[in-house]
Design a protein around this motif. Structure first.
Motif, PDB file in Angstrom:
ATOM      1  N   LEU A 253     -12.657  35.685  25.529  1.00  0.00           N
ATOM      2  CA  LEU A 253     -11.010  35.537  25.194  1.00  0.00           C
ATOM      3  C   LEU A 253     -10.922  34.188  24.486  1.00  0.00           C
ATOM      4  O   LEU A 253     -10.064  34.393  23.516  1.00  0.00           O
ATOM      5  CB  LEU A 253     -10.132  35.460  26.597  1.00  0.00           C
ATOM      6  CG  LEU A 253      -8.794  35.507  26.296  1.00  0.00           C
ATOM      7  CD1 LEU A 253      -8.517  36.817  25.672  1.00  0.00           C
ATOM      8  CD2 LEU A 253      -8.087  35.231  27.642  1.00  0.00           C
ATOM      9  N   HIS A 254     -11.639  33.257  24.774  1.00  0.00           N
ATOM     10  CA  HIS A 254     -11.517  31.930  24.130  1.00  0.00           C
ATOM     11  C   HIS A 254     -12.480  31.671  23.148  1.00  0.00           C
ATOM     12  O   HIS A 254     -12.069  30.544  22.216  1.00  0.00           O
ATOM     13  CB  HIS A 254     -11.546  30.842  25.234  1.00  0.00           C
ATOM     14  CG  HIS A 254     -10.678  30.829  26.132  1.00  0.00           C
ATOM     15  ND1 HIS A 254      -9.395  29.733  26.317  1.00  0.00           N
ATOM     16  CD2 HIS A 254     -10.009  31.667  27.441  1.00  0.00           C
ATOM     17  CE1 HIS A 254      -8.694  29.912  27.167  1.00  0.00           C
ATOM     18  NE2 HIS A 254      -8.970  31.083  27.779  1.00  0.00           N
ATOM     19  N   GLU A 255     -13.353  32.409  22.935  1.00  0.00           N
ATOM     20  CA  GLU A 255     -14.084  32.181  21.704  1.00  0.00           C
ATOM     21  C   GLU A 255     -14.420  33.463  20.948  1.00  0.00           C
ATOM     22  O   GLU A 255     -14.265  34.670  21.478  1.00  0.00           O
ATOM     23  CB  GLU A 255     -15.379  31.439  22.154  1.00  0.00           C
ATOM     24  CG  GLU A 255     -15.352  30.099  22.724  1.00  0.00           C
ATOM     25  CD  GLU A 255     -16.457  29.592  23.349  1.00  0.00           C
ATOM     26  OE1 GLU A 255     -17.570  29.712  22.507  1.00  0.00           O
ATOM     27  OE2 GLU A 255     -16.729  28.848  24.251  1.00  0.00           O
ATOM     28  N   GLY A 256     -15.127  33.736  19.905  1.00  0.00           N
ATOM     29  CA  GLY A 256     -15.503  34.833  19.382  1.00  0.00           C
ATOM     30  C   GLY A 256     -14.290  35.594  18.682  1.00  0.00           C
ATOM     31  O   GLY A 256     -13.456  34.994  18.010  1.00  0.00           O
ATOM     32  N   ALA A 257     -14.631  36.995  18.501  1.00  0.00           N
ATOM     33  CA  ALA A 257     -13.525  37.858  17.737  1.00  0.00           C
ATOM     34  C   ALA A 257     -12.317  37.890  18.328  1.00  0.00           C
ATOM     35  O   ALA A 257     -11.294  38.079  17.432  1.00  0.00           O
ATOM     36  CB  ALA A 257     -14.166  39.270  17.731  1.00  0.00           C
ATOM     37  N   VAL A 258     -12.302  37.884  19.517  1.00  0.00           N
ATOM     38  CA  VAL A 258     -10.897  38.042  20.213  1.00  0.00           C
ATOM     39  C   VAL A 258      -9.906  37.014  19.936  1.00  0.00           C
ATOM     40  O   VAL A 258      -8.665  36.853  19.561  1.00  0.00           O
ATOM     41  CB  VAL A 258     -11.003  38.439  21.687  1.00  0.00           C
ATOM     42  CG1 VAL A 258      -9.536  38.214  22.234  1.00  0.00           C
ATOM     43  CG2 VAL A 258     -11.595  39.663  21.972  1.00  0.00           C
ATOM     44  N   LEU A 281      -8.120  27.034  21.726  1.00  0.00           N
ATOM     45  CA  LEU A 281      -8.673  27.994  22.789  1.00  0.00           C
ATOM     46  C   LEU A 281     -10.065  27.519  23.383  1.00  0.00           C
ATOM     47  O   LEU A 281     -10.320  27.740  24.517  1.00  0.00           O
ATOM     48  CB  LEU A 281      -8.870  29.416  22.043  1.00  0.00           C
ATOM     49  CG  LEU A 281      -7.483  29.941  21.781  1.00  0.00           C
ATOM     50  CD1 LEU A 281      -7.457  31.272  20.864  1.00  0.00           C
ATOM     51  CD2 LEU A 281      -6.648  30.344  22.960  1.00  0.00           C
ATOM     52  N   ALA A 282     -11.030  27.276  22.468  1.00  0.00           N
ATOM     53  CA  ALA A 282     -12.276  26.720  23.188  1.00  0.00           C
ATOM     54  C   ALA A 282     -12.151  25.881  23.849  1.00  0.00           C
ATOM     55  O   ALA A 282     -13.293  25.627  24.877  1.00  0.00           O
ATOM     56  CB  ALA A 282     -13.070  26.486  21.855  1.00  0.00           C
ATOM     57  N   ALA A 283     -11.409  24.578  23.620  1.00  0.00           N
ATOM     58  CA  ALA A 283     -11.450  23.465  24.440  1.00  0.00           C
ATOM     59  C   ALA A 283     -10.503  23.546  25.746  1.00  0.00           C
ATOM     60  O   ALA A 283     -10.541  22.477  26.457  1.00  0.00           O
ATOM     61  CB  ALA A 283     -10.874  22.193  23.612  1.00  0.00           C
ATOM     62  N   TYR A 284      -9.787  24.587  25.944  1.00  0.00           N
ATOM     63  CA  TYR A 284      -8.875  24.904  26.798  1.00  0.00           C
ATOM     64  C   TYR A 284      -9.372  24.479  28.336  1.00  0.00           C
ATOM     65  O   TYR A 284     -10.686  25.157  28.804  1.00  0.00           O
ATOM     66  CB  TYR A 284      -8.130  25.976  27.030  1.00  0.00           C
ATOM     67  CG  TYR A 284      -7.000  25.948  28.361  1.00  0.00           C
ATOM     68  CD1 TYR A 284      -5.701  25.240  28.256  1.00  0.00           C
ATOM     69  CD2 TYR A 284      -7.493  26.557  29.493  1.00  0.00           C
ATOM     70  CE1 TYR A 284      -5.095  25.329  29.036  1.00  0.00           C
ATOM     71  CE2 TYR A 284      -6.596  26.751  30.597  1.00  0.00           C
ATOM     72  CZ  TYR A 284      -5.452  25.851  30.451  1.00  0.00           C
ATOM     73  OH  TYR A 284      -4.546  25.985  31.688  1.00  0.00           O
ATOM     74  N   GLN A 285      -9.016  23.784  29.108  1.00  0.00           N
ATOM     75  CA  GLN A 285      -9.514  23.551  30.394  1.00  0.00           C
ATOM     76  C   GLN A 285      -8.332  23.664  31.700  1.00  0.00           C
ATOM     77  O   GLN A 285      -7.514  22.848  31.599  1.00  0.00           O
ATOM     78  CB  GLN A 285     -10.268  22.191  30.776  1.00  0.00           C
ATOM     79  CG  GLN A 285     -11.644  22.025  29.998  1.00  0.00           C
ATOM     80  CD  GLN A 285     -12.511  22.714  30.375  1.00  0.00           C
ATOM     81  OE1 GLN A 285     -12.730  23.094  31.413  1.00  0.00           O
ATOM     82  NE2 GLN A 285     -13.604  23.288  29.338  1.00  0.00           N
ATOM     83  N   PRO A 286      -8.510  24.592  32.673  1.00  0.00           N
ATOM     84  CA  PRO A 286      -7.732  24.473  33.616  1.00  0.00           C
ATOM     85  C   PRO A 286      -8.033  23.309  34.563  1.00  0.00           C
ATOM     86  O   PRO A 286      -8.878  22.617  34.482  1.00  0.00           O
ATOM     87  CB  PRO A 286      -8.094  25.654  34.606  1.00  0.00           C
ATOM     88  CG  PRO A 286      -9.677  26.009  34.243  1.00  0.00           C
ATOM     89  CD  PRO A 286      -9.817  25.206  32.907  1.00  0.00           C
ATOM     90  N   LYS A 287      -6.974  22.996  35.527  1.00  0.00           N
ATOM     91  CA  LYS A 287      -7.079  21.573  36.373  1.00  0.00           C
ATOM     92  C   LYS A 287      -7.100  22.262  37.908  1.00  0.00           C
ATOM     93  O   LYS A 287      -6.187  23.136  38.195  1.00  0.00           O
ATOM     94  CB  LYS A 287      -5.905  20.821  36.106  1.00  0.00           C
ATOM     95  CG  LYS A 287      -6.052  19.964  34.486  1.00  0.00           C
ATOM     96  CD  LYS A 287      -4.888  19.212  34.336  1.00  0.00           C
ATOM     97  CE  LYS A 287      -5.257  18.563  33.038  1.00  0.00           C
ATOM     98  NZ  LYS A 287      -6.349  17.459  32.908  1.00  0.00           N
ATOM     99  N   THR A 288      -7.793  21.481  38.518  1.00  0.00           N
ATOM    100  CA  THR A 288      -7.750  21.685  40.261  1.00  0.00           C
ATOM    101  C   THR A 288      -6.710  20.269  40.454  1.00  0.00           C
ATOM    102  O   THR A 288      -7.459  19.238  40.302  1.00  0.00           O
ATOM    103  CB  THR A 288      -9.297  21.772  40.741  1.00  0.00           C
ATOM    104  OG1 THR A 288      -9.759  22.784  39.991  1.00  0.00           O
ATOM    105  CG2 THR A 288      -8.918  22.144  42.345  1.00  0.00           C
TER     106      THR A 288
END
Length: 605
Positions: A253-258, A281-288
């Motif tokens: 979802l975060h890389e490539g064609a989509v 999109l590529a750099a997004y990081q969720p947080k705990t």
């Protein structure tokens, strides 16, 4: 009642068609004092009927979600030995398909998880693109643009967070293989699902979705009419995305064609392009994060620990403030014929005004804004709430001012009133006793109204303040900044008995800013009035966002309204379309409840 497996088979086929009543026709009966803008502010999604539900009781595990097909997906995973997180992932994928107006893989989510020892908060909130500035929603004249002009198109789309957050939670708490969790969503996307009454109702009333040719071709027939209830809708493009994610997880979802298709859709919008980039999109990081937990002593003298999401969500803080300033009362003192009486509603709504005043000034992304005194707990300190509660008198204050939780005063200005939109909520307890409460969103009904690869993109950036500064130049805490998470009202909640540490309940709701009230209502009903989840959910809705006193239309007697007006309350009666889901442990069983205002159900064994 405990429902047998044959009922679940039947429900998976028919509930989407039969569960909700006909669309409400009461839109014209709202109090004259509510402007069109206020109606949007307080009514994130249209009503689509009210159908009584008796509640459910299970022994081993339970899942509550906003659509029967999604609930069944979670049920099948739990039945196969999956964990609460496993089931939540399956539920979310099906919701992307069958409840596209509310949540999906194109948005963000908050998830609370308890494993019997520890409660963690997983933050999958969307972020502002790195190219965004605080002037994102200012027009050419330097003034905030009209809200809907900011929503529709690429400008409002934030960096997606839901799938990457779920991947993180699964790595820590999953039991079944990731790919298995997509099987039911893939099957439904390929073979079709029946359009529900609620989806049809919202499509029929939606004026902007047809502006996107891709969405128009999917949601409407060639004559431009919303597909009718019962129409079998297939989504092969989304099935392909699900298959790719089943194999490559969030990378698909975060890389490539989509990812390229998402960015093209946002940046190449013909009239309202956005700034989302592949790098975002590529750099997004969720947080705990650590859960935001507070003690609450009910009228029974039982002390509970109520845990929710910390900022950037404002939900847990506001719920704790409201409960902390509203006296814990026995039903005979606060209910009249099963409904909250005027005296109790006065105290509750005044507490709400105080909480929302604080929320508007202080709460924002903690990576960008410091908590009062350096700790968000200052806002729920017992002494502070006691001093705030003392400002509640016999008459309504109508509009409250923010308090001072810590000696150091803020340099920020209060955020002006602004529209907030809806979401979807999932509550699950698995056979091992692990529990989740997850609230998930694409923001407005149908998000930014942009469809790509079979799913809708969020308009989450409109949760930021459109105005970056006040008239006197003070910055607003919840203004747009690169990489920042917008403030949220989502209030996924887990409740524990303080003495034993055992889970008591999982709860939450969609509903924009009113999520806070819907969740607080359910908690108060279960913990003080001894109600089952379904009984608490069935209560009429009420609250205030630091303006009029809001009461669910035609649910309160005239005498209650008159008594509130005698206390100087400005009353606004309206549809208040909550979508509460809740599960409560009671006498060794799991009681489940789902909101009669929407189409959710509870399943389990």
């Amino acid at each position: 009642m405990t429902l047998s497996r044959p009922y679940f088979v039947l429900s998976a086929i028919t509930c989407a068609l039969l569960l909700t009543a006909c669309a409400s026709s009461n839109k014209g009966n709202h109090a004259a004092s509510i402007t069109a803008n206020q109606q949007l502010l307080l009514q994130p999604e249209l009503a689509s009927g009210y159908k009584e539900k008796k509640g459910w009781t299970h022994e081993k595990f339970a899942v509550a979600a906003a659509n029967p097909l999604a609930t069944d997906a979670g049920y099948q995973i739990l039945r196969a030995g999956g964990s609460a997180v496993d089931a939540a992932i399956a539920v979310q994928m099906v919701l992307t398909l069958v409840e596209p107006q509310s949540s999906g893989i194109g948005g963000g989510a908050f998830l609370l998880h308890h494993d019997g020892k520890q409660t963690l908060a997983y933050d999958g909130r969307e972020t502002a693109p790195m190219a965004a500035t605080e002037n994102l929603f200012l027009g050419a004249d330097g003034k905030p643009m009209a809200f809907i002009d900011g929503v529709v198109g690429g400008r409002s789309v934030g960096t997606l967070g839901t799938v990457r957050m779920l991947e993180l939670a699964h790595a820590k708490h999953g039991k079944l293989p990731w790919a298995k969790l997509f099987e039911q969503a893939i099957d439904l996307a390929e073979n079709g699902f029946a359009v529900s009454n609620r989806l049809h109702t919202l499509l029929k009333a939606e004026p902007h979705l047809k502006k996107d040719p891709v969405a128009a071709a999917y949601f409407y027939n060639p004559q431009g009419q919303a597909w009718p209830e019962g129409h079998v809708l297939k989504n092969p493009e989304l099935a392909a995305v699900f298959k790719a994610m089943a194999k490559d997880k969030s990378k698909a979802l975060h890389e490539g064609a989509v990812a390229q298709a998402i960015v093209d859709k946002v940046q190449k919008h013909p009239s309202n392009p956005g700034q989302l980039a592949l790098s975002d999109l590529a750099a997004y990081q969720p947080k705990t994060r650590g859960a935001f937990c507070t003690d609450y002593t009910a009228i029974t003298q039982i002390t509970y620990v109520i845990c929710g999401m910390p900022p950037p969500s404002s939900g847990a803080i506001a719920v704790a403030q409201i409960l902390g300033m509203t006296p814990a009362m026995m039903p005979q003192d606060s209910l009249d014929k099963g409904l909250p009486n005027a005296a109790w509603l006065h105290r509750y709504t005044e507490a709400s005004r105080l909480a929302f005043a604080d929320r508007g000034l202080y709460v924002a992304d903690p990576d960008f804004v410091q908590a009062p005194g350096g700790d968000w707990k200052t806002m729920v300190n017992t002494a502070y709430l006691s001093s705030r509660a003392q400002t509640i008198g016999d008459k309504s204050m109508k509009v409250a001012k923010p308090g001072h939780p810590a000696p150091v005063k803020t340099s920020h200005a209060p955020m002006p009133d602004q529209i907030e939109y809806g979401t979807s909520h999932i509550s699950i307890v698995d056979a091992q006793g692990n529990a989740i409460a997850m609230t998930t969103t694409i923001e407005a009904a149908f998000g930014s109204r942009l469809m790509v690869k079979g799913f809708l993109l969020n308009n989450e950036l409109t949760d930021f303040s459109f105005a970056p500064k006040s008239a006197d130049g003070k910055p607003i805490a919840n203004r747009v900044e690169p990489g920042k998470r917008p403030r949220s009202s989502m209030s996924p909640t887990l409740v524990f008995d303080k003495a034993s540490g055992k889970l008591v309940a999982s709860a939450g709701s969609p509903g924009g800013a009113l999520i806070i009230h819907y969740t607080a209502k359910a908690l108060y009903g279960m913990l003080n009035w001894g109600m089952s989840p379904q009984e608490a959910i069935n209560l009429p809705n009420f609250g205030s966002t630091n303006g009029p006193t809001l009461l669910e239309q035609k649910r309160f007697p005239t005498a209650t309204l008159d008594a509130l007006r005698a206390k100087d309350h400005e009353i606004s009666e309206m549809d208040m379309t909550s979508g509460l889901q809740a599960i409560k442990r009671h006498l060794g069983q799991l009681q489940g409840g789902a909101d009669p205002r929407r189409e959710g159900v509870v399943m389990g064994e």
